[in-house]
Design an enzyme around this catalytic site. Structure first.
Site, short mmCIF file in Angstrom:
data_model
loop_
_atom_site.label_atom_id
_atom_site.label_comp_id
_atom_site.label_asym_id
_atom_site.label_seq_id
_atom_site.Cartn_x
_atom_site.Cartn_y
_atom_site.Cartn_z
N HIS A 410 10.09 -11.02 -1.93
CA HIS A 410 10.69 -9.69 -2.02
C HIS A 410 11.73 -9.74 -3.13
CE1 HIS A 410 11.94 -5.75 -0.39
NE2 HIS A 410 13.16 -6.12 -0.76
N ASP A 476 3.75 -13.28 4.25
CA ASP A 476 3.75 -13.28 2.78
C ASP A 476 3.46 -11.89 2.23
OD1 ASP A 476 4.14 -14.31 0.30
OD2 ASP A 476 2.31 -15.50 0.22
N GLU A 485 12.32 -12.10 1.55
CA GLU A 485 13.39 -11.93 0.55
C GLU A 485 13.97 -13.28 0.15
OE1 GLU A 485 16.54 -8.72 -0.84
OE2 GLU A 485 16.25 -8.84 1.31
#
Length: 733
Positions: A410, A476, A485
């Site tokens: 992310h 994922d 993240e």
């Protein structure tokens, strides 16, 4: 002759078995070096010539956000916090002081990895910006002003490269009107830690400047004993959980000041003992930007202060004993205890769990140096490192290292191509440059590209992702900021653990760990088969519509806008014609996507009656001490085209939470329409809002209502959307 040959064969077999039992060590020096490569990818401002990712030298980073300022005060520089472009002082200050602690305690590891000079440069880049962020400095505590947060949701909604950003960047400060001992305590800790480092580096003048800022920040924090909050209704990326949590921040800051200036040691012992007397702090098991007492304890122990005995009892005999108890198996309520996943991860937090594990690995490494049970702590840290790098499981969570690495972090820029051709024009929440179109390779750097499931086009080498769930599942998915993240503070403690293990490996301290003894590279054995995440694109919709009846496996997207949407256009809702397998539910994961999740845990019945005369649902979160509970309520039926009253109740450990921002998200049954309405909880912890007429459904249709809150958050979680409610339905008549 035959007997001799047999003896040789037996000896070779014995040697082979012994070698197999000696597991190949991770390359801790490489991991340490890669961490700083990741940090340099997060740099903001006019990038220095030593940055490892310079575009002019074939990399992917250009200078960016060169106009950051507060009322004309220069704020260019520093580090981006995570996968977006916010600059936030709280986690940055905590991360910097922990990185410096690892440098101070494990300098030999830094030297061996040839990364000491790199680390010093990175720390000065950080402390230079933190000095800028002290935008008004004074010896009078009330006159000081500190930058708390630079930018907000505007950056969450920008998906382009930082050098092309065109969104506004509002700034929120800590001053005498807001207070904020927790936030400013981290300023003081980082300044004092920097003073310790740069004094040892022979930069006495710079160290003195830093320490003066530390004294001013600490005086402000002592004079304003509260936690920092942005104005009501404003997105706050990091908000402290416990009202008394600032006491631990003062203990952490004063411990660092004691390390630089012996005159501060009585103050440090006072604040540490004060923090240890608060049950919410003493019995917490996390270590991160919001829970700093373990770090303060480690510092007091390392300096042999009068409170060191109590600190050791707390950190070694309580906290690390809980973390190292592999007999406590998952599943367990998140944040209430530490449990072990089937493949051996010590699991504490649902939000960025590897962040907390990595931080506690660092504490274990420090106790491997100063504790009573040194070897046990060292070996435990090593076992968790082997899980994170995939050396023990075949699944790595460290980008650029080990087997089966995360492919879709992310992180906005990593979803885009590394190289591009100007001009680049604003487009769809990002930019489209000359020759770019669509998504993926050669695609625009925009929202559609970010939400598309293609692998990252830039490898964020050294970045640690949030991590798996309690069953070792890792979806994922790029939009999944809870697990995918990456962030500056996620890596900080993990970097310290790598440095500690590198130093212990050098001295032979890993030899007595199970399977220990071999040193060197980063490959290693994988006794368990790889845990390959399932693809996150749902099966094709052959026929479409409700008649399609396609089943989506667990941990795959089942709804949301853009990205994997199987229809030509999808709204913020569950995908029409798709369902999760039996025993699983399609559950909102954020304001943008939904995921098939295994069945929910049973909750105690809510104490409150329905808030708005209709159905009430509680968050998929166990009602246990130390965890927030968010309930949402809406009428079960309503006239079509009419406004509707919505309500939500937020409690923390059973007590109402007032002044918290709650966002109601309403999605219609077709998945093609949604609305978001914001409200703030009152003294009873209840937020009320009206769904406008234009968001009401047509007769015969239905809508789902859920709620999210950036303020009600589980301990240590990044405060974007930490809890989401179970949904309730409205039938339009």
């Amino acid at each position: 002759m035959g007997a001799m040959r047999a003896c040789v064969i037996v000896a070779l077999l014995f040697i082979g078995v012994a070698a197999a039992r000696r597991q190949k060590e991770d390359d801790y020096g490489k991991i340490l070096s890669m961490s700083y490569k990741f940090y340099e990818g997060q740099m903001s401002g006019e990038l220095p010539p030593w940055n490892q990712h310079l575009y002019s030298k074939g990399g992917w980073r250009k200078s960016a956000h060169l106009k950051d300022n507060y009322n004309g005060v220069d704020l260019v520089g520093g580090f981006y916090d995570a996968g977006d472009y916010l600059k936030i002082s709280h986690p940055l200050g905590w991360g910097v002081s922990n990185l410096i602690l690892s440098m101070v305690e494990f300098k030999q590891a830094y030297d061996d990895a040839n990364v000491w000079a790199t680390a010093v440069r990175n720390m000065k880049w950080a402390t230079d910006w933190l000095i800028k962020a002290h935008v008004k400095a004074s010896d009078n505590p009330r006159d000081n002003v500190f930058i708390g947060q630079l930018s907000g949701k505007n950056d969450h909604h920008y998906f382009g490269r930082p050098e092309h950003a065109y969104n506004e960047r509002p700034i929120y400060v800590a001053d005498s009107s807001t207070g904020g001992a927790d936030l400013v305590g981290e300023f003081a800790a980082a300044y004092a830690a920097g003073a310790v480092l740069f004094k040892a580096e022979g930069q006495a003048a710079y160290a003195n400047v830093l320490y003066k800022h530390a004294k001013q920040a600490f005086a402000f924090a002592e004079a304003h004993p509260n936690t920092w909050k942005v104005p009501p209704g404003v997105f706050q990326a990091y908000a402290s959980y416990w009202p008394e949590g600032y006491i631990a921040h003062l203990a952490w800051a004063s411990a660092w000041m004691c390390k630089y200036d012996a005159d501060m040691c009585p103050t440090a012992n006072k604040w540490f003992n004060n923090a240890l007397a608060v049950n919410n702090l003493r019995y917490g098991l996390g270590y991160d930007w919001d829970s700093t007492l373990p770090g303060a304890a480690a510092l007091m122990i390392s300096m042999s202060q009068p409170s060191a005995s109590a600190a050791k009892q707390y950190l070694e005999d309580y906290v690390l004993t809980k973390w190292e108890n592999s007999g406590n198996k998952c599943p367990q309520p998140s944040y209430s205890t530490v449990c072990y996943t089937p493949k051996g991860l010590a699991y504490y937090s649902d939000w960025g769990t590897l962040r907390n594990t990595g931080n506690m690995m660092f504490m274990a490494a420090l106790m491997g140096k100063y504790g009573n049970n040194k070897q046990a702590h060292i070996c435990w840290a090593r076992s968790q490192m082997r899980y994170i790098t995939g050396t023990a499981t075949g699944k790595s969570y460290l980008i650029g290292y080990g087997p089966d690495q995360p492919k879709r972090p992310h992180h906005r820029q990593s979803a885009c191509s590394a190289r591009y051709t100007e001009p680049c024009n604003p487009f769809n929440g990002g930019t489209c440059c000359a020759g770019e179109s669509g998504v993926g390779v050669g695609g625009c750097c925009d929202e559609s590209n970010f939400r598309n499931p293609h692998p990252a086009q830039i490898v964020l080498a050294g970045a640690l992702v949030g991590g798996p769930d309690q069953s070792d599942n890792y979806p994922d998915i790029r939009e999944d900021y809870q697990r995918s993240e990456v962030a500056f503070d996620y890596n900080a403690g993990f970097t310290g653990a790598a440095a500690g293990l590198a130093q212990f490996a050098r001295s032979g301290g890993l030899g007595s760990c199970p399977g220990g003894g071999s040193s060197g590279g980063g490959g290693g054995s994988a006794p368990n088969p790889p845990s390959n995440p399932p693809p996150n694109t749902p099966p094709p919709n052959n026929g479409g519509g409700n008649g399609g009846g396609k089943t989506i496996p667990d941990w795959q997207k089942c709804g949301g806008i853009e990205g994997n949407c199987p229809a030509s256009s999808c709204g913020d809702g569950k995908w029409n014609g798709f369902s999760c397998k039996s025993g699983s539910v399609c559950k909102r994961q954020s304001e943008y996507f939904w995921m098939c999740t295994p069945g929910t845990r049973t909750l105690a019945a809510p104490a409150a009656t329905p808030l708005a005369g209709g159905a009430t649902a509680a968050a998929d979160q166990p009602a246990v001490p130390g965890v927030d509970l968010l309930e949402v309520s809406a009428p079960a039926a309503a006239p079509a085209g009419s406004p509707v009253q919505l309500a939500a109740s937020l409690t923390r450990m059973g007590a109402p939470v007032s002044g918290a921002v709650v966002e109601f998200v309403v999605a219609d049954s077709t998945g093609n329409g949604s609305a978001t309405v914001q409200a703030v909880t009152d003294r009873e912890g209840i937020a009320r809002a009206v769904l406008p007429v234009e968001a009401a459904g047509a007769a015969g249709s239905s809508s789902t209502v859920s709620a999210v809150t950036p303020d009600g958050k589980a301990m240590g979680a990044k405060g974007t959307v930490a809890l989401s409610s179970a949904e309730v339905g409205i039938t339009w008549q």
